[in-house]
Design a protein around this motif. Structure first.
Motif, PDB file in Angstrom:
ATOM      1  N   VAL A 333       0.841  -1.198   0.000  1.00 24.25           N
ATOM      2  CA  VAL A 333       0.000   0.000   0.000  1.00 24.25           C
ATOM      3  C   VAL A 333       0.877   1.248   0.000  1.00 24.25           C
ATOM      4  O   VAL A 333       0.611   2.216  -0.731  1.00 24.25           O
ATOM      5  CB  VAL A 333      -0.952   0.004   1.211  1.00 24.25           C
ATOM      6  N   ALA A 334       1.932   1.234   0.796  1.00 22.05           N
ATOM      7  CA  ALA A 334       2.844   2.377   0.838  1.00 22.05           C
ATOM      8  C   ALA A 334       3.509   2.612  -0.510  1.00 22.05           C
ATOM      9  O   ALA A 334       3.738   3.769  -0.921  1.00 22.05           O
ATOM     10  CB  ALA A 334       3.893   2.161   1.925  1.00 22.05           C
ATOM     11  N   LEU A 335       3.811   1.532  -1.221  1.00 22.01           N
ATOM     12  CA  LEU A 335       4.404   1.653  -2.559  1.00 22.01           C
ATOM     13  C   LEU A 335       3.444   2.346  -3.520  1.00 22.01           C
ATOM     14  O   LEU A 335       3.826   3.286  -4.244  1.00 22.01           O
ATOM     15  CB  LEU A 335       4.762   0.262  -3.075  1.00 22.01           C
ATOM     16  N   ASN A 336       2.208   1.915  -3.526  1.00 27.06           N
ATOM     17  CA  ASN A 336       1.216   2.532  -4.423  1.00 27.06           C
ATOM     18  C   ASN A 336       0.943   3.981  -4.032  1.00 27.06           C
ATOM     19  O   ASN A 336       0.723   4.829  -4.904  1.00 27.06           O
ATOM     20  CB  ASN A 336      -0.068   1.708  -4.406  1.00 27.06           C
ATOM     21  N   ARG A 337       0.949   4.257  -2.737  1.00 23.79           N
ATOM     22  CA  ARG A 337       0.778   5.641  -2.282  1.00 23.79           C
ATOM     23  C   ARG A 337       1.935   6.511  -2.764  1.00 23.79           C
ATOM     24  O   ARG A 337       1.731   7.658  -3.208  1.00 23.79           O
ATOM     25  CB  ARG A 337       0.691   5.676  -0.756  1.00 23.79           C
ATOM     26  N   ALA A 338       3.155   5.980  -2.714  1.00 29.26           N
ATOM     27  CA  ALA A 338       4.317   6.737  -3.175  1.00 29.26           C
ATOM     28  C   ALA A 338       4.211   7.069  -4.658  1.00 29.26           C
ATOM     29  O   ALA A 338       4.574   8.179  -5.090  1.00 29.26           O
ATOM     30  CB  ALA A 338       5.588   5.936  -2.906  1.00 29.26           C
ATOM     31  N   ILE A 339       3.708   6.129  -5.443  1.00 27.52           N
ATOM     32  CA  ILE A 339       3.525   6.376  -6.881  1.00 27.52           C
ATOM     33  C   ILE A 339       2.551   7.541  -7.092  1.00 27.52           C
ATOM     34  O   ILE A 339       2.792   8.433  -7.917  1.00 27.52           O
ATOM     35  CB  ILE A 339       3.017   5.103  -7.577  1.00 27.52           C
ATOM     36  N   ALA A 340       1.452   7.525  -6.341  1.00 28.54           N
ATOM     37  CA  ALA A 340       0.466   8.610  -6.470  1.00 28.54           C
ATOM     38  C   ALA A 340       1.066   9.939  -6.031  1.00 28.54           C
ATOM     39  O   ALA A 340       0.847  10.975  -6.681  1.00 28.54           O
ATOM     40  CB  ALA A 340      -0.779   8.281  -5.640  1.00 28.54           C
ATOM     41  N   ILE A 341       1.827   9.931  -4.942  1.00 31.02           N
ATOM     42  CA  ILE A 341       2.463  11.172  -4.474  1.00 31.02           C
ATOM     43  C   ILE A 341       3.424  11.711  -5.528  1.00 31.02           C
ATOM     44  O   ILE A 341       3.529  12.929  -5.741  1.00 31.02           O
ATOM     45  CB  ILE A 341       3.188  10.910  -3.140  1.00 31.02           C
ATOM     46  N   GLY A 342       4.100  10.819  -6.228  1.00 29.06           N
ATOM     47  CA  GLY A 342       5.010  11.250  -7.282  1.00 29.06           C
ATOM     48  C   GLY A 342       4.312  12.022  -8.384  1.00 29.06           C
ATOM     49  O   GLY A 342       4.918  12.904  -9.013  1.00 29.06           O
ATOM     50  N   GLU A 343       3.048  11.709  -8.637  1.00 35.81           N
ATOM     51  CA  GLU A 343       2.302  12.427  -9.680  1.00 35.81           C
ATOM     52  C   GLU A 343       1.995  13.859  -9.264  1.00 35.81           C
ATOM     53  O   GLU A 343       1.710  14.703 -10.106  1.00 35.81           O
ATOM     54  CB  GLU A 343       0.994  11.689  -9.986  1.00 35.81           C
ATOM     55  N   VAL A 344       2.048  14.134  -7.976  1.00 37.86           N
ATOM     56  CA  VAL A 344       1.732  15.477  -7.468  1.00 37.86           C
ATOM     57  C   VAL A 344       2.998  16.222  -7.047  1.00 37.86           C
ATOM     58  O   VAL A 344       3.195  17.397  -7.389  1.00 37.86           O
ATOM     59  CB  VAL A 344       0.747  15.390  -6.281  1.00 37.86           C
ATOM     60  N   GLN A 345       3.868  15.539  -6.316  1.00 38.33           N
ATOM     61  CA  GLN A 345       5.032  16.204  -5.729  1.00 38.33           C
ATOM     62  C   GLN A 345       6.336  15.961  -6.486  1.00 38.33           C
ATOM     63  O   GLN A 345       7.364  16.539  -6.136  1.00 38.33           O
ATOM     64  CB  GLN A 345       5.200  15.762  -4.273  1.00 38.33           C
ATOM     65  N   GLY A 346       6.299  15.098  -7.477  1.00 33.63           N
ATOM     66  CA  GLY A 346       7.476  14.896  -8.296  1.00 33.63           C
ATOM     67  C   GLY A 346       8.125  13.542  -8.108  1.00 33.63           C
ATOM     68  O   GLY A 346       7.962  12.874  -7.076  1.00 33.63           O
ATOM     69  N   THR A 347       8.905  13.149  -9.125  1.00 31.89           N
ATOM     70  CA  THR A 347       9.516  11.826  -9.163  1.00 31.89           C
ATOM     71  C   THR A 347      10.528  11.617  -8.039  1.00 31.89           C
ATOM     72  O   THR A 347      10.600  10.529  -7.450  1.00 31.89           O
ATOM     73  CB  THR A 347      10.190  11.619 -10.529  1.00 31.89           C
ATOM     74  N   ALA A 348      11.316  12.632  -7.726  1.00 30.55           N
ATOM     75  CA  ALA A 348      12.346  12.485  -6.695  1.00 30.55           C
ATOM     76  C   ALA A 348      11.721  12.183  -5.335  1.00 30.55           C
ATOM     77  O   ALA A 348      12.242  11.365  -4.564  1.00 30.55           O
ATOM     78  CB  ALA A 348      13.203  13.752  -6.622  1.00 30.55           C
ATOM     79  N   VAL A 349      10.611  12.840  -5.037  1.00 27.78           N
ATOM     80  CA  VAL A 349       9.917  12.594  -3.769  1.00 27.78           C
ATOM     81  C   VAL A 349       9.414  11.154  -3.728  1.00 27.78           C
ATOM     82  O   VAL A 349       9.549  10.455  -2.713  1.00 27.78           O
ATOM     83  CB  VAL A 349       8.750  13.589  -3.580  1.00 27.78           C
ATOM     84  N   ALA A 350       8.848  10.701  -4.853  1.00 28.68           N
ATOM     85  CA  ALA A 350       8.340   9.330  -4.911  1.00 28.68           C
ATOM     86  C   ALA A 350       9.463   8.318  -4.707  1.00 28.68           C
ATOM     87  O   ALA A 350       9.312   7.350  -3.952  1.00 28.68           O
ATOM     88  CB  ALA A 350       7.648   9.089  -6.248  1.00 28.68           C
ATOM     89  N   LEU A 351      10.605   8.546  -5.362  1.00 27.54           N
ATOM     90  CA  LEU A 351      11.718   7.606  -5.235  1.00 27.54           C
ATOM     91  C   LEU A 351      12.232   7.544  -3.796  1.00 27.54           C
ATOM     92  O   LEU A 351      12.542   6.455  -3.288  1.00 27.54           O
ATOM     93  CB  LEU A 351      12.856   7.995  -6.176  1.00 27.54           C
TER      94      LEU A 351
END
Length: 410
Positions: A333-351
């Motif tokens: 779930v945390a992985l999928n949440r990180a992917i969604a956050i990347g769409e808003v806050q950027g790829t570096a934040v998601a990684l």
């Protein structure tokens, strides 16, 4: 009743469809009366063999399921009469059954409207392994042959037959009750039932050779929703499967290659399934009893609302993932949440969020890292992550997709 020409067209595929739809109900009803899974299974199989011989000649009866159940019951009684061990069972059947002139099964007593509900709780008892739970559910409720169940698990028919025999022996030896749990037991006991249906669906997604598993999981979810209309997580699971099923045809290209959500042709999505799933989600929201399946269904409903990937309401999806992470705090779930956050806050934040997770044995973790590294221009690291993900991927389509991504990152 069908006319003669229509009846004559009753071929193996049609009989298989009737068997798939009706066998679970018949087996469940007979187990309630006979208390013997093997005897009930054998009797239903014999009844369908009779149907294959007589229906093309006489026509399909108005109630095929009732015909099968009655014929199977009579076959079982005939078999018991020939066996000394059947005397006590015959006495029990006589007590439970109406008079000999009534060919129907005994009426259900109590609040449970369908024997299949008892059977699925028996199949999914926590004393059995998850693998055994899934296999028994497919065999007894889904009407799949042992060979079909074996294909779903990628094992030989003899191996699966042995597993099913051991699971049924354990039910008998452990005296696993054939009943629906009491109200205070239901939350804990319902969880593995829903998990098994979800696993059946995902097995269908992962196995193009067995697409019928997806339809079977949806059918089982519909049965549960009909039998347990007041359970919000049952509704949530049905909505989740319907919304996922609406996109299944667009998940692969004409050549069998994998197509990601953002690249799918959304005009191919099944709008009827989407509307049905979204209506269930709205009812769940009004109940305000959120659970993991309901929240996953809501996330899928938001995706289905977007005509294009650019129109996706990512802040809403992140908010739903926040709720889901509170209810089901798992690394996936945390992985999928990180992917969604990347769409808003950027790829570096998601990684950065992804790299905090302990998911080294999960191929989608490496696939996600590979995609994020590629977007950041870190091509050698991306290629290595793609290679690792491909080595762990469970299907040919995923392996080919990930290998292609790895080559593009070099």
């Amino acid at each position: 009743m069908l006319d003669g020409d229509a009846a004559a067209r009753l071929d193996g595929a049609e009989a298989g469809r009737v068997f798939r739809e009706e066998s679970g109900r018949s087996v469940a009803a007979l187990i309630r009366v006979l208390g013997d899974i093997d005897l009930a299974e054998d009797a239903v199989q014999e009844a369908f063999a009779v149907a294959l011989r007589t229906w093309p000649r006489d026509g399909v009866p108005p109630n095929p399921g009732g015909w099968i159940t009655t014929t199977a019951r009579n076959r079982a009684i005939d078999r018991l009469r020939r066996e000394s061990r059947g005397r006590q069972l015959l006495s029990d059947v006589a007590v439970l059954s109406p008079g000999n002139d009534d060919p129907g099964m005994p009426e259900e007593v109590g609040p449970v409207p369908d024997d299949r509900l008892r059977l699925i709780f028996t199949c999914c008892h926590p004393a059995l392994s998850t693998e055994a739970q899934v296999a028994l559910t497919l065999r007894l409720l889904g009407g799949l042959s042992t060979k079909q169940v074996a294909r779903s698990f990628l094992v030989g028919e003899a191996t699966m037959a042995g597993r099913l025999v051991r699971a049924k022996r354990k039910i008998k030896a452990a005296r696993i009750p054939y009943r629906v749990p009491e109200a205070h037991e239901l939350p804990d006991r319902l969880r593995p039932v829903l998990a098994v249906v979800y696993l059946v669906y995902n097995a269908g997604l992962a196995s193009p050779a067995e697409p019928g598993l997806c339809a079977e999981a949806v059918r089982l979810a519909r049965i549960l929703a009909t039998l347990m209309p007041d359970e919000p997580e049952v509704a949530g699971l049905l909505a989740l499967l319907l919304l996922t099923e609406s996109r299944r045809a667009s998940r692969t290209g004409a050549d069998g290659s994998l197509v990601l959500l953002g690249e799918q042709d959304r005009t191919q999505w099944d709008r009827a399934l989407i509307q049905e799933g979204q209506a269930i989600v709205r009812r769940c929201l009004r109940r305000n009893q959120p659970g993991a399946y309901q929240l996953q269904a809501a996330i899928n409903a938001v995706h289905a609302d977007a005509a294009t990937v650019e129109q996706t309401d990512w802040p809403q999806i992140i908010a739903l993932y926040d709720h889901l992470l509170a209810v089901a705090p798992t690394p996936v779930v945390a992985l999928n949440r990180a992917i969604a956050i990347g769409e808003v806050q950027g790829t570096a934040v998601a990684l950065a969020l992804v790299d905090e997770l302990d998911l080294a044995s999960y191929h989608l973790f490496h696939a996600t890292r590979a995609d994020l590294l590629r977007r950041l221009g870190r091509h050698s690291e991306a290629a290595a992550a793609y290679q690792r993900a491909a080595a762990m991927a469970p299907t040919d389509a995923e392996r080919d997709f990930l290998r292609l991504g790895g080559r593009a990152s070099r």
